[in-house]
Design a protein around this motif. Structure first.
Motif, PDB file in Angstrom:
ATOM      1  N   ALA A 195      22.303  11.805   3.048  1.00 26.13           N
ATOM      2  CA  ALA A 195      22.805  10.630   2.345  1.00 26.13           C
ATOM      3  C   ALA A 195      24.326  10.559   2.422  1.00 26.13           C
ATOM      4  CB  ALA A 195      22.371  10.682   0.885  1.00 26.13           C
TER       5      ALA A 195
ATOM      6  N   ARG B 255      26.416   9.245   0.296  1.00 27.52           N
ATOM      7  CA  ARG B 255      27.040   9.633  -0.964  1.00 27.52           C
ATOM      8  C   ARG B 255      26.514  11.006  -1.369  1.00 27.52           C
ATOM      9  NH1 ARG B 255      25.881   3.765  -3.459  1.00 27.52           N
ATOM     10  NH2 ARG B 255      23.916   4.746  -4.013  1.00 27.52           N
ATOM     11  N   MET B 256      27.428  11.936  -1.585  1.00 26.33           N
ATOM     12  CA  MET B 256      26.987  13.267  -2.036  1.00 26.33           C
ATOM     13  C   MET B 256      26.146  13.168  -3.299  1.00 26.33           C
ATOM     14  SD  MET B 256      29.819  16.168  -1.544  1.00 26.33           S
ATOM     15  CE  MET B 256      30.983  15.477  -2.666  1.00 26.33           C
ATOM     16  N   ALA B 257      26.516  12.206  -4.143  1.00 25.14           N
ATOM     17  CA  ALA B 257      25.792  12.048  -5.411  1.00 25.14           C
ATOM     18  C   ALA B 257      24.306  11.787  -5.192  1.00 25.14           C
ATOM     19  CB  ALA B 257      26.409  10.902  -6.220  1.00 25.14           C
ATOM     20  N   ASP B 258      23.964  11.234  -4.039  1.00 18.62           N
ATOM     21  CA  ASP B 258      22.566  10.859  -3.780  1.00 18.62           C
ATOM     22  C   ASP B 258      21.744  11.979  -3.145  1.00 18.62           C
ATOM     23  OD1 ASP B 258      23.226   8.393  -4.711  1.00 18.62           O
ATOM     24  OD2 ASP B 258      23.060   7.332  -2.794  1.00 18.62           O
ATOM     25  N   ARG B 259      22.378  13.098  -2.832  1.00 18.70           N
ATOM     26  CA  ARG B 259      21.625  14.177  -2.175  1.00 18.70           C
ATOM     27  C   ARG B 259      20.523  14.690  -3.108  1.00 18.70           C
ATOM     28  NH1 ARG B 259      25.790  15.976   1.604  1.00 18.70           N
ATOM     29  NH2 ARG B 259      26.543  13.974   2.372  1.00 18.70           N
TER      30      ARG B 259
END
Lengths: 188, 463
Positions: free
Chosen positions: B255, B257-261
């Protein structure tokens, strides 16, 4: 002589001219032409600026939510998988997601850094703390600014710290319209 | 798919700035070196080459769209087929693999892969801004877009999960800078200590300036060929060329965005991400213990794309035990931390062991004095069989010391790996220190922003 119907000579102007003379051989011959290969490069500054018309598209309600003191995430209707950073469609099911209000959910620091240097746009704000925030019941994280901590004394112990969220009163319609602070820190 | 050989390569000197020449001419330097090393002249090679793939990352840095065709044109390759590829920091690795595909599929018999970046056209902070535009401009960039900051967040999570230390990170910097001391192509030639690395100006905690690669101007080029293409080149050169083949390629994504991993379960990890070399009762128990203590995969501490690229490449190359079956690795160390994370992704050690692995000396050249005493800094991690020099990583000096002209970097790795496998490091570096003895198989690893695209390609000397 009659004037030509259409101009055959460009008018000379000063605008855009930054250098009026550059070293060059007084005469061109085989020797001076060959010597040009050793010439230092001409290096000049060329301004480059644009205004870009950016649409938040299907993510627009998220920014509208920030402007109204609400932090919205996304939820996959079939599975309940919850994205703390909104996205229009779920990765696993491919379904369109629904909006979910995360504003009052418990939140904590998942990872962070202190930026002492940065991109040109953010240099005046250095040092600042970036943090990935985890929310209770959410499966993914949210990237935000973390205030209220000494940027010159970072420690891994900040990870796991419970945080509260706060909204800018004058919304900039950026994800930084919401930001975070350590719970227990003195209220302003 | 047909067998593909890596035949030759060239690298321009990487430098902070190359105002003396334009980007097509920098590529020409690398290209000229590659064909000269074959013993060919441009006119001859033009008769032999079928097409090309161009690699550069940022249209912002060039402020020139269609820069790929400008290089194609400058090299005199028109009207042969060609195209440009782009995939962030992995652009060079993707270029190498697209050239491989071109040859393996039969579309070309001789294909030139070239790449470049000229990052000196803006100051460092604007360059950081350009690079940060390779993060989500709605959700990530406006928060304080800065790639070193993104990677530093991964570091703090890695430290929290595994107890990784900044001294372990610094070992990577000491190693790569010291290696580069013997590489004339590298941008930096510095002998450093762990103390030097930690005392350098802090950029994004806990990463200092010496934990981070620099921006560069530079180019690299490599020539790939089929059996038929190789025969064609050998007829032209009048000599037998060393056989270095591409034994397998792999690619993974994650992903933006890291936040979405995701934060996967143990069962999903076993099913999707476990390497065959890790499929032992002991390692399954090790991982189960991590999950029992709250570990989730990949989270923001690991590069799932790197693991998947490695897994695919190893399967295709027939590698079962990467630490012992790969002679060396040239990997994408934009940060010391990303080298440590990549040790784990590539299965040189298990997830969580990257820090101790770095400090063990296993990734160091066995014949170079780094001024370090190697030891296992985390004795609680059991069963570390990591002798010094077990699998040198970034013997060239990597991105941290060589520089990172993005579009060239993955191809630079291919060229250095080729020279290792040809046994010609001494010829090209005018110094044999970095030549790995009996190098038989090398891995090159290219990586885009926070692990969004990762390529792994295995090069192998035919016996």
């Amino acid at each position: 002589m009659t004037e030509p119907l259409f101009a055959t000579k460009l008018p000379e102007t000063d605008d855009g001219t930054i250098l009026f003379s550059v070293p060059f051989p007084a005469e061109l011959n085989a020797e001076t032409l060959a010597a040009l290969k050793a010439m230092a490069p001409i290096i000049l500054k060329q301004p480059y600026a644009i205004d870009y018309i950016h649409s938040y598209g299907q993510d627009s309600p998220f920014f509208a939510g920030l402007a109204n003191g609400r932090l919205l995430g996304s939820i996959a209707p079939a599975t309940g998988y919850t994205y703390a950073t909104p996205r229009g469609h779920d990765m696993a099911t491919g379904q369109e997601t629904d909006w979910v209000d995360l504003t009052r959910r418990p939140a904590a620091v998942h990872a962070f850094t202190v930026c002492y240097f940065g991109s040109e746009e953010f240099l005046p704000e250095c040092p600042y703390v970036l943090a990935l925030i985890e929310f209770a019941g959410a499966d993914t994280l949210f990237l935000g600014r973390l205030l209220g901590l000494d940027p010159h004394a970072p420690t891994v112990d900040w990870i796991g710290m419970r945080v509260g969220l706060r909204f800018r009163r004058n919304s900039k319609f950026k994800p930084t319209d919401v930001y975070f602070y350590p719970l227990g820190a003195k209220e302003e | 798919m047909r067998t593909v050989y890596v035949v030759s390569g060239g690298v321009s000197k990487f430098a902070k700035a190359r105002p003396d020449t334009t980007f097509p001419a920098i590529v020409k330097e690398a290209y000229d070196y590659a064909i000269a090393d074959l013993g060919l002249e441009h006119r001859q090679f033009l008769e032999l080459v079928d097409g090309s793939v161009a690699s550069y990352f940022s249209d912002h840095f060039t402020r020139q769209l269609m820069a790929g065709i400008m290089v194609q044109d400058y090299l005199g390759f028109c009207p042969k087929p060609g195209h440009r590829v782009e995939g962030g920091g992995a652009t060079g690795g993707i270029c190498f693999q697209e050239a491989w595909k071109s040859v393996a599929s039969g579309d070309t018999d001789v294909c030139l892969a070239y790449g470049f970046e000229t990052m000196s056209h803006v100051n460092t902070w604007k360059g950081n801004e350009f690079i940060a535009l390779a993060s989500d401009v709605s959700m990530d960039y406006p928060v304080g877009g800065f790639y070193s900051g993104y990677y530093a967040m991964m570091v703090t999570r890695h430290m929290k999960e595994f107890g990784t230390t900044v001294e372990q990170l610094a070992h990577v910097s000491v190693k790569n800078h010291r290696n580069a001391f013997h590489n004339p192509y590298s941008q930096k030639h510095e002998r450093l200590t762990v103390t030097d690395v930690r005392a350098a100006p802090m950029v994004a905690w806990p990463l200092t300036r010496l934990d981070i690669c620099v921006m560069s101007d530079g180019a690299a080029a490599t020539i790939l060929a089929s059996e038929e293409g190789l025969a064609r080149l050998e007829r032209a050169t009048g000599r037998r060329l060393p056989r270095v083949k591409v034994a397998g390629i792999g690619r993974g994504t994650d992903a933006m965005r890291m936040a979405d991993r995701p934060h996967q379960s143990y069962e999903t990890f076993l099913k999707q991400n476990l390497l065959p070399s890790e499929d032992t009762a002991e390692t399954r128990a090790y991982y189960k213990n991590l999950w029992d203590h709250g570990f989730r995969y990949p989270g923001v501490h690991s590069f799932r794309a790197g693991r998947m690229a490695s897994k695919q490449a190893y399967a295709r190359a027939g590698i079962h035990d990467p630490l012992h079956e790969i002679s060396f690795v040239e990997l994408h160390d934009a940060y010391t931390s990303s080298e440590i994370q990549t040790y784990e992704d590539m299965g040189l050690c298990r997830y969580g062991e990257g820090g101790p692995f770095a400090a063990s000396g296993a990734a160091f050249m066995p014949n170079v004095d780094y001024g370090l005493e190697f030891g296992n800094l985390q004795s609680e991690i059991r069963n570390p069989k990591w002798p010094v020099g077990a699998c040198p990583v970034n013997p060239s000096g990597g991105l941290i010391a060589c520089g990172h002209p993005v579009g060239a970097t993955g191809l630079m790795q291919a060229v250095f790996a080729l020279w290792q496998l040809q046994g010609t490091i001494g010829k090209h570096f005018r110094d044999t220190t970095l030549q790995i003895e009996d190098a038989r198989r090398g891995a090159i690893h290219s990586h885009a922003g926070t692990g969004t695209y990762v390529t792994v390609s295995i090069l192998e000397k035919e016996r």
